[in-house]
Design a protein around this motif. Structure first.
Motif, PDB file in Angstrom:
ATOM      1  N   UNK A 108      -1.461  -5.712  10.778  1.00  0.00           N
ATOM      2  CA  UNK A 108      -1.411  -5.477   9.338  1.00  0.00           C
ATOM      3  C   UNK A 108      -2.516  -6.230   8.630  1.00  0.00           C
ATOM      4  N   UNK A 109      -2.508  -6.189   7.322  1.00  0.00           N
ATOM      5  CA  UNK A 109      -3.589  -6.807   6.568  1.00  0.00           C
ATOM      6  C   UNK A 109      -4.882  -6.062   6.798  1.00  0.00           C
ATOM      7  N   UNK A 110      -5.959  -6.802   6.966  1.00  0.00           N
ATOM      8  CA  UNK A 110      -7.274  -6.208   7.236  1.00  0.00           C
ATOM      9  C   UNK A 110      -7.517  -6.239   8.745  1.00  0.00           C
ATOM     10  N   UNK A 111      -7.485  -5.089   9.423  1.00  0.00           N
ATOM     11  CA  UNK A 111      -7.656  -5.091  10.881  1.00  0.00           C
ATOM     12  C   UNK A 111      -8.976  -5.702  11.334  1.00  0.00           C
ATOM     13  N   UNK A 136       3.818 -11.526   2.589  1.00  0.00           N
ATOM     14  CA  UNK A 136       3.262 -10.458   1.752  1.00  0.00           C
ATOM     15  C   UNK A 136       2.245 -11.036   0.774  1.00  0.00           C
ATOM     16  N   UNK A 137       2.584 -12.176   0.169  1.00  0.00           N
ATOM     17  CA  UNK A 137       1.673 -12.778  -0.812  1.00  0.00           C
ATOM     18  C   UNK A 137       0.399 -13.267  -0.147  1.00  0.00           C
ATOM     19  N   UNK A 138       0.519 -13.850   1.043  1.00  0.00           N
ATOM     20  CA  UNK A 138      -0.677 -14.300   1.762  1.00  0.00           C
ATOM     21  C   UNK A 138      -1.594 -13.120   2.061  1.00  0.00           C
ATOM     22  N   UNK A 139      -1.007 -11.995   2.444  1.00  0.00           N
ATOM     23  CA  UNK A 139      -1.784 -10.783   2.721  1.00  0.00           C
ATOM     24  C   UNK A 139      -2.438 -10.246   1.456  1.00  0.00           C
ATOM     25  N   UNK A 140      -1.689 -10.227   0.358  1.00  0.00           N
ATOM     26  CA  UNK A 140      -2.237  -9.700  -0.898  1.00  0.00           C
ATOM     27  C   UNK A 140      -3.351 -10.573  -1.454  1.00  0.00           C
ATOM     28  N   UNK A 180       8.307  -4.138   6.546  1.00  0.00           N
ATOM     29  CA  UNK A 180       8.566  -4.813   5.271  1.00  0.00           C
ATOM     30  C   UNK A 180       9.907  -4.400   4.684  1.00  0.00           C
ATOM     31  N   UNK A 181      10.283  -3.142   4.872  1.00  0.00           N
ATOM     32  CA  UNK A 181      11.591  -2.693   4.376  1.00  0.00           C
ATOM     33  C   UNK A 181      12.723  -3.365   5.147  1.00  0.00           C
ATOM     34  N   UNK A 182      12.557  -3.521   6.451  1.00  0.00           N
ATOM     35  CA  UNK A 182      13.588  -4.175   7.248  1.00  0.00           C
ATOM     36  C   UNK A 182      13.746  -5.647   6.863  1.00  0.00           C
ATOM     37  N   UNK A 183      12.667  -6.281   6.460  1.00  0.00           N
ATOM     38  CA  UNK A 183      12.744  -7.686   6.055  1.00  0.00           C
ATOM     39  C   UNK A 183      13.430  -7.862   4.702  1.00  0.00           C
ATOM     40  N   UNK A 184      13.669  -6.764   4.014  1.00  0.00           N
ATOM     41  CA  UNK A 184      14.323  -6.844   2.704  1.00  0.00           C
ATOM     42  C   UNK A 184      15.791  -6.434   2.747  1.00  0.00           C
ATOM     43  N   UNK A 253       1.926 -22.140   0.767  1.00  0.00           N
ATOM     44  CA  UNK A 253       0.858 -23.145   0.708  1.00  0.00           C
ATOM     45  C   UNK A 253       0.437 -23.586   2.103  1.00  0.00           C
ATOM     46  N   UNK A 254       1.405 -23.765   2.988  1.00  0.00           N
ATOM     47  CA  UNK A 254       1.070 -24.165   4.355  1.00  0.00           C
ATOM     48  C   UNK A 254       0.308 -23.055   5.064  1.00  0.00           C
ATOM     49  N   UNK A 255       0.767 -21.824   4.901  1.00  0.00           N
ATOM     50  CA  UNK A 255       0.045 -20.691   5.483  1.00  0.00           C
ATOM     51  C   UNK A 255      -1.405 -20.670   5.021  1.00  0.00           C
ATOM     52  N   UNK A 256      -1.601 -20.758   3.725  1.00  0.00           N
ATOM     53  CA  UNK A 256      -2.949 -20.657   3.176  1.00  0.00           C
ATOM     54  C   UNK A 256      -3.820 -21.830   3.610  1.00  0.00           C
TER      55      UNK A 256
END
Length: 268
Positions: A108-111, A136-140, A180-184, A253-256
């Motif tokens: 996902x994201x940018x291959x 999702x936010x990290x990807x966006x 993403x739908x399953x995670x919700x 924050x840790x991810x980024x």
């Protein structure tokens, strides 16, 4: 972390107790003033005491100095962590290509992104769902972030069904939407829930059920389980970002921070 990993930690602690008592006994010999004053070899000192006297002296020492056991346990746990981290880093180097470039792992994201974040997850893991919005936010927020999804169903048959359905959804080019739908979802991610999500996002459900029987899907899950074991990822979620392995839920924050560090390391 999941209940599985917490149980493993508790069981490991129980197994350490006999070893700790031996270490504590050794500590008594090394620390006991009488022993130091006599300068007797360890074997001689123990051989000169009857078994019951030896056991009483060890017991009395441990009762008077319980901090010895605490210190021994702390040192053992620290050395265990260091050894596991060293082994995990060696496994990461050995399996990096499989981790990042397996053709059966959804991306996902940018291959073509310059930094890859790998996630091991289970759709029934509440901590995975908790961290999903940060993913999702990290990807966006990062157009150069590449994400590799490692289906890691360790929480029972429902999780296995959901993981197989997700990988089958990839054949209809709807894996990210399904994931993403399953995670919700709320409640158990069981067969009924997975099929409901499939219908909701427009998957051909009959084709999905057929594709779920592809042996390549089961092979991918088995590879992920083996890869997680090699990396000492025993619960969900687990992340690999650059040279860092994160075990358990984390925050945006840790991810980024780790993504930025991985990007800097690559540009050196």
């Amino acid at each position: 972390m999941t209940q599985f990993s917490r149980f493993t930690g508790r069981r490991f602690g129980f197994l350490l107790l006999p070893l700790l008592l031996i270490i504590a006994a050794g500590a008594w010999y090394l620390l006991d003033p009488g022993f130091r004053a006599g300068q007797q070899p360890l074997t001689t000192a123990s051989e000169n005491l009857p078994q019951d006297a030896f056991e009483r002296r060890v017991r009395d020492y441990l009762v008077a100095n319980p901090e010895v056991i605490v210190e021994a346990m702390q040192n053992l746990e620290r050395k265990q962590r260091e050894a596991e981290q060293t082994e995990a880093q060696a496994a990461l180097a050995a399996h990096r290509d499989e981790l990042l470039n397996s053709p059966e792992s959804p991306v996902g994201g940018n291959p073509q992104g310059d930094v890859t974040m790998v996630e091991f997850f289970d759709y029934n893991c509440p901590y995975c769902r908790q961290v999903a919005p940060a993913m999702v936010e990290a990807e966006d927020d990062d157009p150069q972030l590449r994400i590799v999804y490692k289906e890691f169903p360790i929480l029972g048959p429902n999780s296995v069904f959901a993981a197989r359905a997700a990988l089958a959804a990839r054949k209809q080019n709807l894996y990210p939407q399904f994931h993403k739908a399953m995670m919700q979802v709320s409640g158990a991610a069981d067969e009924a829930q997975a099929i409901a999500v499939a219908e909701e996002i427009g998957l051909d459900v009959e084709q999905l059920r057929t594709d779920m029987h592809d042996p390549a899907i089961d092979a991918e899950i088995e590879r992920n389980l083996a890869l997680a074991r090699a990396l000492r990822i025993n619960g969900t979620p687990g992340f690999v970002i650059g040279d860092e392995i994160l075990r358990g839920a984390t925050d945006l924050q840790t991810m980024q921070r780790l993504i930025d560090q991985a990007r800097k390391d690559q540009n050196r």
